[in-house]
Design a protein around this motif. Structure first.
Motif, PDB file in Angstrom:
ATOM      1  N   ALA A 188       0.840  -1.413   0.297  1.00 26.13           N
ATOM      2  CA  ALA A 188      -0.150   0.046  -0.067  1.00 26.13           C
ATOM      3  C   ALA A 188       0.845   1.121  -0.024  1.00 26.13           C
ATOM      4  CB  ALA A 188      -0.834   0.115   1.238  1.00 26.13           C
ATOM      5  N   GLU A 189       2.159   1.360   0.244  1.00 30.33           N
ATOM      6  CA  GLU A 189       2.874   2.432   0.555  1.00 30.33           C
ATOM      7  C   GLU A 189       3.633   2.792  -0.753  1.00 30.33           C
ATOM      8  OE1 GLU A 189       5.694   2.229   4.053  1.00 30.33           O
ATOM      9  OE2 GLU A 189       3.947   1.648   5.171  1.00 30.33           O
ATOM     10  N   ASN A 190       3.427   1.742  -1.954  1.00 35.46           N
ATOM     11  CA  ASN A 190       4.069   1.956  -3.385  1.00 35.46           C
ATOM     12  C   ASN A 190       5.436   2.559  -3.207  1.00 35.46           C
ATOM     13  OD1 ASN A 190       2.040   1.285  -4.989  1.00 35.46           O
ATOM     14  ND2 ASN A 190       0.707   3.060  -4.310  1.00 35.46           N
ATOM     15  N   ILE A 191       6.391   2.011  -2.359  1.00 32.11           N
ATOM     16  CA  ILE A 191       7.772   2.315  -2.396  1.00 32.11           C
ATOM     17  C   ILE A 191       8.473   2.239  -3.683  1.00 32.11           C
ATOM     18  CG2 ILE A 191       9.940   1.812  -1.116  1.00 32.11           C
ATOM     19  CD1 ILE A 191       8.050   0.480   1.010  1.00 32.11           C
ATOM     20  N   PRO A 192       9.098   3.241  -4.243  1.00 37.24           N
ATOM     21  CA  PRO A 192       9.701   3.232  -5.417  1.00 37.24           C
ATOM     22  C   PRO A 192      10.930   2.227  -5.257  1.00 37.24           C
ATOM     23  CG  PRO A 192       9.634   5.391  -4.778  1.00 37.24           C
ATOM     24  CD  PRO A 192       9.140   4.553  -3.496  1.00 37.24           C
ATOM     25  N   GLY A 193      11.172   1.143  -6.561  1.00 45.22           N
ATOM     26  CA  GLY A 193      11.897   0.359  -6.408  1.00 45.22           C
ATOM     27  C   GLY A 193      11.665  -1.095  -5.669  1.00 45.22           C
ATOM     28  N   ALA A 194      10.300  -1.023  -5.068  1.00 46.62           N
ATOM     29  CA  ALA A 194       9.868  -2.254  -4.427  1.00 46.62           C
ATOM     30  C   ALA A 194       8.514  -2.599  -4.742  1.00 46.62           C
ATOM     31  CB  ALA A 194       9.898  -1.891  -3.054  1.00 46.62           C
ATOM     32  N   GLN A 195       8.501  -3.866  -5.376  1.00 48.83           N
ATOM     33  CA  GLN A 195       7.080  -4.421  -5.892  1.00 48.83           C
ATOM     34  C   GLN A 195       6.928  -5.586  -4.622  1.00 48.83           C
ATOM     35  OE1 GLN A 195       9.155  -5.944  -9.590  1.00 48.83           O
ATOM     36  NE2 GLN A 195       6.777  -5.738 -10.167  1.00 48.83           N
ATOM     37  N   MET A 196       5.613  -5.457  -3.951  1.00 49.96           N
ATOM     38  CA  MET A 196       5.167  -6.583  -3.237  1.00 49.96           C
ATOM     39  C   MET A 196       4.631  -7.647  -4.320  1.00 49.96           C
ATOM     40  SD  MET A 196       6.387  -6.269  -0.301  1.00 49.96           S
ATOM     41  CE  MET A 196       7.966  -5.377  -0.405  1.00 49.96           C
ATOM     42  N   LYS A 197       5.272  -8.583  -4.840  1.00 53.39           N
ATOM     43  CA  LYS A 197       4.812  -9.542  -5.839  1.00 53.39           C
ATOM     44  C   LYS A 197       4.988 -10.918  -5.283  1.00 53.39           C
ATOM     45  CE  LYS A 197       6.464 -10.578 -10.382  1.00 53.39           C
ATOM     46  NZ  LYS A 197       7.791 -10.027 -11.457  1.00 53.39           N
ATOM     47  N   TYR A 198       5.988 -11.076  -4.589  1.00 52.03           N
ATOM     48  CA  TYR A 198       6.019 -12.503  -3.972  1.00 52.03           C
ATOM     49  C   TYR A 198       6.013 -12.806  -2.523  1.00 52.03           C
ATOM     50  CZ  TYR A 198       7.413 -13.773  -8.796  1.00 52.03           C
ATOM     51  OH  TYR A 198       7.590 -13.742 -10.117  1.00 52.03           O
ATOM     52  N   LEU A 199       5.248 -13.427  -1.985  1.00 49.07           N
ATOM     53  CA  LEU A 199       5.543 -13.827  -0.671  1.00 49.07           C
ATOM     54  C   LEU A 199       5.542 -15.161  -0.438  1.00 49.07           C
ATOM     55  CD1 LEU A 199       4.732 -12.763   2.255  1.00 49.07           C
ATOM     56  CD2 LEU A 199       2.457 -13.182   1.893  1.00 49.07           C
ATOM     57  N   SER A 200       7.050 -15.343   0.070  1.00 51.19           N
ATOM     58  CA  SER A 200       7.559 -16.890   0.061  1.00 51.19           C
ATOM     59  C   SER A 200       7.529 -17.440   1.640  1.00 51.19           C
ATOM     60  CB  SER A 200       9.051 -16.674  -0.349  1.00 51.19           C
ATOM     61  OG  SER A 200       9.430 -18.079  -0.239  1.00 51.19           O
ATOM     62  N   MET A 201       6.510 -18.213   1.911  1.00 48.81           N
ATOM     63  CA  MET A 201       6.530 -18.666   3.170  1.00 48.81           C
ATOM     64  C   MET A 201       5.572 -20.191   3.050  1.00 48.81           C
ATOM     65  SD  MET A 201       3.928 -15.863   4.901  1.00 48.81           S
ATOM     66  CE  MET A 201       2.158 -15.887   4.434  1.00 48.81           C
ATOM     67  N   GLY A 202       6.230 -20.912   3.694  1.00 48.32           N
ATOM     68  CA  GLY A 202       5.380 -22.485   3.893  1.00 48.32           C
ATOM     69  C   GLY A 202       6.440 -23.422   3.397  1.00 48.32           C
ATOM     70  N   MET A 203       6.493 -24.448   4.092  1.00 51.66           N
ATOM     71  CA  MET A 203       7.305 -25.602   3.997  1.00 51.66           C
ATOM     72  C   MET A 203       6.482 -26.888   3.832  1.00 51.66           C
ATOM     73  SD  MET A 203      10.956 -24.648   5.808  1.00 51.66           S
ATOM     74  CE  MET A 203      10.308 -24.780   7.603  1.00 51.66           C
ATOM     75  N   SER A 204       7.403 -28.101   3.801  1.00 51.69           N
ATOM     76  CA  SER A 204       6.427 -29.533   3.488  1.00 51.69           C
ATOM     77  C   SER A 204       5.143 -29.499   4.685  1.00 51.69           C
ATOM     78  CB  SER A 204       7.354 -30.682   3.750  1.00 51.69           C
ATOM     79  OG  SER A 204       8.277 -30.814   2.872  1.00 51.69           O
ATOM     80  N   ASN A 205       5.631 -29.147   5.989  1.00 47.26           N
ATOM     81  CA  ASN A 205       4.300 -29.294   6.888  1.00 47.26           C
ATOM     82  C   ASN A 205       3.363 -28.162   7.103  1.00 47.26           C
ATOM     83  OD1 ASN A 205       5.755 -27.709   8.571  1.00 47.26           O
ATOM     84  ND2 ASN A 205       5.416 -28.939  10.381  1.00 47.26           N
ATOM     85  N   SER A 206       3.917 -26.972   6.318  1.00 44.52           N
ATOM     86  CA  SER A 206       2.953 -25.856   6.607  1.00 44.52           C
ATOM     87  C   SER A 206       2.641 -24.941   5.423  1.00 44.52           C
ATOM     88  CB  SER A 206       3.915 -24.934   7.438  1.00 44.52           C
ATOM     89  OG  SER A 206       5.081 -24.626   6.681  1.00 44.52           O
TER      90      SER A 206
END
Ligand SMILES: *Cc1c(COP(=O)(O)O)cnc(C)c1O
Length: 227
Positions: A188-206
């Motif tokens: 929401a802050e639209n920081i120049p040079g930063a896209q919030m495109k990927y959210l990497s979380m979670g492994m085999s059990n989660s």
């Protein structure tokens, strides 16, 4: 390795994921053969934790990658990076998921500038605020994202977290949720040079819980490669 069962697990896990979620095969300790079977069965992204191991595997797989692989493979660094290995990391990886300090980001930026490469990066968050874990403390992430986004050769593309390990993955949910909130706030802050495109979380059990909480990259090792 049982080739058929590895192929089967790749397909079963891929089919169970929403189409917008990228499956990164966490390949630490797996041999090159297992990686080629996984890619042939549909894996498009491979994650490594250690520079030395990634270097050896990429070397072994180079010819296969250029002549026989059915599609391009994206190499993700998912383990902690030491500043003195930034040069190798820049050579070996397409995305670094584990930027957790400005000093590390600056070291990577310098190496990227030297070879004219723009490196996509994720900012790693220590969502459990665990003293023995890597990742930036959540409260410091907004400032860190701005600082890293301002570096000429890095492109911030999102956030990554491990979260504390639990027997019951339901217990990991609050840490995934905290990370998603930060992700949305930064988007929401639209920081120049930063896209919030990927959210990497979670492994085999989660990973199912992580996807429910908004992950669009999951990093799976054991459940994919188990013998
Ligand atoms: C090993 C590893 C994974 C995969 O863990 P599994 O429990 O084997 O699925 C994911 N992310 C990171 C950073 C890892 O080191």
């Amino acid at each position: 390795m049982n080739k058929e069962s590895l192929e089967h697990r790749v397909r079963a896990i891929k089919d169970s994921l929403p189409p917008t979620v990228l499956l990164v095969a966490a390949a630490k300790t797996r041999d090159a053969d297992e990686v080629t079977v996984a890619v042939d069965a549909g894996i498009t992204a491979i994650g490594y934790n250690y520079i030395q191991e990634a270097e050896a595997k990429r070397e072994q797989l180079r010819e296969w990658e250029t002549t026989a692989a059915p599609h391009p493979v994206q190499w993700h660094l998912i383990g902690h990076l030491q500043r003195n290995k930034a040069k190798k990391a820049v050579e070996l990886f397409d995305i670094i998921e584990t930027i957790d300090s400005l000093r590390l980001a600056e070291a990577v930026n310098r190496q990227c500038a030297a070879v004219g490469k723009i490196m996509p990066v994720l900012i790693e968050i220590n969502s459990g605020r665990e003293s023995n874990k890597t990742g930036a403390p959540p409260a410091e992430v907004p400032v860190l994202v701005r600082q890293v986004a301002a570096l000429s050769h890095l492109e911030v593309q999102g956030l990554m977290t491990m979260g504390p390990r639990f027997g019951d993955p339901e217990d990991a949910r609050p840490y995934f949720s905290l990370t998603k909130n930060l992700f949305d706030q930064l988007a929401a802050e639209n920081i120049p040079g930063a896209q919030m495109k990927y959210l990497s979380m979670g492994m085999s059990n989660s990973y199912q819980i992580a996807i429910e909480e908004g992950a669009n990259i999951v990093r799976i090792g054991t459940k994919l490669f188990q013998n």
